[in-house]
Motif scaffolding. Structure first.
Motif, PDB file in Angstrom:
ATOM      1  N   PHE A   1       0.847  -1.203   0.000  1.00 44.45           N
ATOM      2  CA  PHE A   1       0.000   0.000   0.000  1.00 44.45           C
ATOM      3  C   PHE A   1       0.877   1.246   0.000  1.00 44.45           C
ATOM      4  N   PRO A   2       0.462   2.314  -0.699  1.00 42.14           N
ATOM      5  CA  PRO A   2      -0.700   2.380  -1.590  1.00 42.14           C
ATOM      6  C   PRO A   2      -0.341   1.868  -2.994  1.00 42.14           C
TER       7      PRO A   2
ATOM      8  N   LYS B   1      -7.537   3.916  -6.290  1.00 37.33           N
ATOM      9  CA  LYS B   1      -6.386   4.165  -5.426  1.00 37.33           C
ATOM     10  C   LYS B   1      -6.616   3.367  -4.145  1.00 37.33           C
TER      11      LYS B   1
ATOM     12  N   ASN C   1      -5.434   2.420  -0.597  1.00 39.53           N
ATOM     13  CA  ASN C   1      -4.585   2.860   0.516  1.00 39.53           C
ATOM     14  C   ASN C   1      -4.392   1.774   1.571  1.00 39.53           C
ATOM     15  N   ASP C   2      -5.389   0.914   1.706  1.00 35.04           N
ATOM     16  CA  ASP C   2      -5.343  -0.183   2.672  1.00 35.04           C
ATOM     17  C   ASP C   2      -6.399  -1.205   2.237  1.00 35.04           C
TER      18      ASP C   2
ATOM     19  N   ASP D   1      -9.642   0.638   2.486  1.00 39.29           N
ATOM     20  CA  ASP D   1      -9.588   2.081   2.221  1.00 39.29           C
ATOM     21  C   ASP D   1      -9.263   2.261   0.747  1.00 39.29           C
TER      22      ASP D   1
ATOM     23  N   GLU E   1     -10.391   4.229  -3.060  1.00 35.82           N
ATOM     24  CA  GLU E   1     -11.038   5.392  -3.662  1.00 35.82           C
ATOM     25  C   GLU E   1     -11.055   5.233  -5.181  1.00 35.82           C
TER      26      GLU E   1
ATOM     27  N   THR F   1      -0.906  10.655  -9.057  1.00 36.66           N
ATOM     28  CA  THR F   1      -0.759  10.156  -7.682  1.00 36.66           C
ATOM     29  C   THR F   1       0.695   9.958  -7.251  1.00 36.66           C
TER      30      THR F   1
ATOM     31  N   ILE G   1       2.106   7.215  -7.593  1.00 37.35           N
ATOM     32  CA  ILE G   1       2.180   5.798  -7.219  1.00 37.35           C
ATOM     33  C   ILE G   1       2.559   4.983  -8.448  1.00 37.35           C
TER      34      ILE G   1
END
Length: 340
Positions: free
Chosen positions: A134-135, A150, A152-153, A156, A158, A267, A269
């Protein structure tokens, strides 16, 4: 949490596949899927037929999953099931069985979001398959969904981009139908595309702002292209099938890759994971692996059997929810549409 192993029985019935799996912690002991061939006669999934077939399949599929795992139902720690999204009649078959079994065995009931499960399938413990950190960015591509998420966990997530009309799997299947290929046509386009020239025919990519997608315009462009050429040459599809399929697939992959590149830029990422039935497509897998060296990304592609609808992915979500004691009461309702 207790040290003894967690055994999850997972049930997936969101569309036309009846599936059951047994997991010991994050490891899959069995993963059974019963397909419904009858829909091929109609060129698409018929909801009423799907729910009836689920009713016929669910008991033998769950029985097979338990036997292959060599696990007794009394050993189960919890029952996980797909709450949604999906076809309501199909979802109700799975949820009703899960609720009854949970009540009979006196074990917790766990509701799972089907789209989250496609993403979290990457966390199943498999040899030679790395788990993302993550992420990360997830591209979920299936017959009913196209989303950039996205992550995050575990829970979590989005949605930062999604289709405004057709899903990518629908674009593949409808293009195949235009070419006269049987349902489901997406895998056939992939098969013939490997034999053709991806630059033989040019299709315009839709201009959609941000990270959203649109495939209806591409589908229409393919329809008009085929109609025009068949009018001039009745044997056009037969003579150019491989090149047409390769060009359609190439265009769709470019659309997906453009959005992933944009998501990475926005992002920062660079970990990319794919999931959903269309992630079984060989062209998408190849292009994504090439992106590792080309763009410096780390890409994650799930084991083939965890891409299409399956219960193992429901089970891994069930395991994570079990660890945090995220359980449901028996009045939990199935949902044809469900948010993250």
């Amino acid at each position: 949490m207790q040290n003894r192993p967690v055994f999850i029985l997972a049930i997936e019935s969101s569309c036309d596949d009846t599936a059951a799996a047994v997991l010991k912690n994050d490891k899959v002991l069995s993963n059974v899927v019963a397909n419904q061939a009858i829909h091929g006669e109609y060129g698409g999934v018929i909801p009423e037929l799907a729910s009836r077939a689920h009713q016929q399949n669910i008991v033998p599929v769950i029985d097979a999953a338990l036997k292959r795992a060599n696990v007794q139902k009394e050993d189960l720690s919890a029952i996980a099931f797909t709450q949604g999204p999906g076809l309501m009649g199909s979802l109700l078959v799975g949820s009703s069985f899960a609720k009854s079994l949970s009540l009979a065995l006196g074990v917790p009931l766990i509701a799972v979001n089907h789209m989250q499960a496609h993403i979290l399938a990457h966390f199943i413990d498999e040899e030679n398959f790395d788990k993302p950190e993550f992420p990360f960015i997830a591209l979920t591509i299936s017959g009913g969904h196209t989303q950039v998420v996205k992550v995050n966990d575990y829970f979590d997530m989005e949605i930062i981009g999604e289709t405004t009309d057709d899903a990518v799997g629908e674009a593949f299947d409808k293009s195949a139908k235009i070419l006269g290929l049987p349902y489901p046509g997406g895998p056939l386009i992939d098969k013939y595309a490997q034999l053709g020239n991806p630059k033989a025919f040019a299709f315009t990519k839709p201009k959609v702002p941000g990270l959203d997608f649109s495939f209806s315009g591409l589908k229409t462009a393919i329809l008009y292209f085929i109609k025009k050429n068949v009018a001039e040459n009745p044997n056009f599809i037969e003579e150019n099938r491989d090149d047409i399929c390769a060009s359609i697939q190439h265009t769709i992959i470019e659309i997906l890759m453009d959005k992933i590149k944009m998501a990475v830029e926005q992002t920062g990422i660079k970990q990319i994971a794919i999931g959903g039935g269309v992630s079984a497509n060989s062209g998408i897998r190849k292009t994504l692996k090439e992106a590792e060296s080309k763009y410096g990304w780390k890409t994650y592609i799930p084991k083939f059997e965890y891409t299409t609808d399956n219960a193992a992915m429901i089970g891994i979500v069930g395991y994570q929810k079990f660890l945090s004691e995220n359980f449901e009461k028996s009045d939990v309702v199935s949902k044809a549409r469900i948010a993250f």
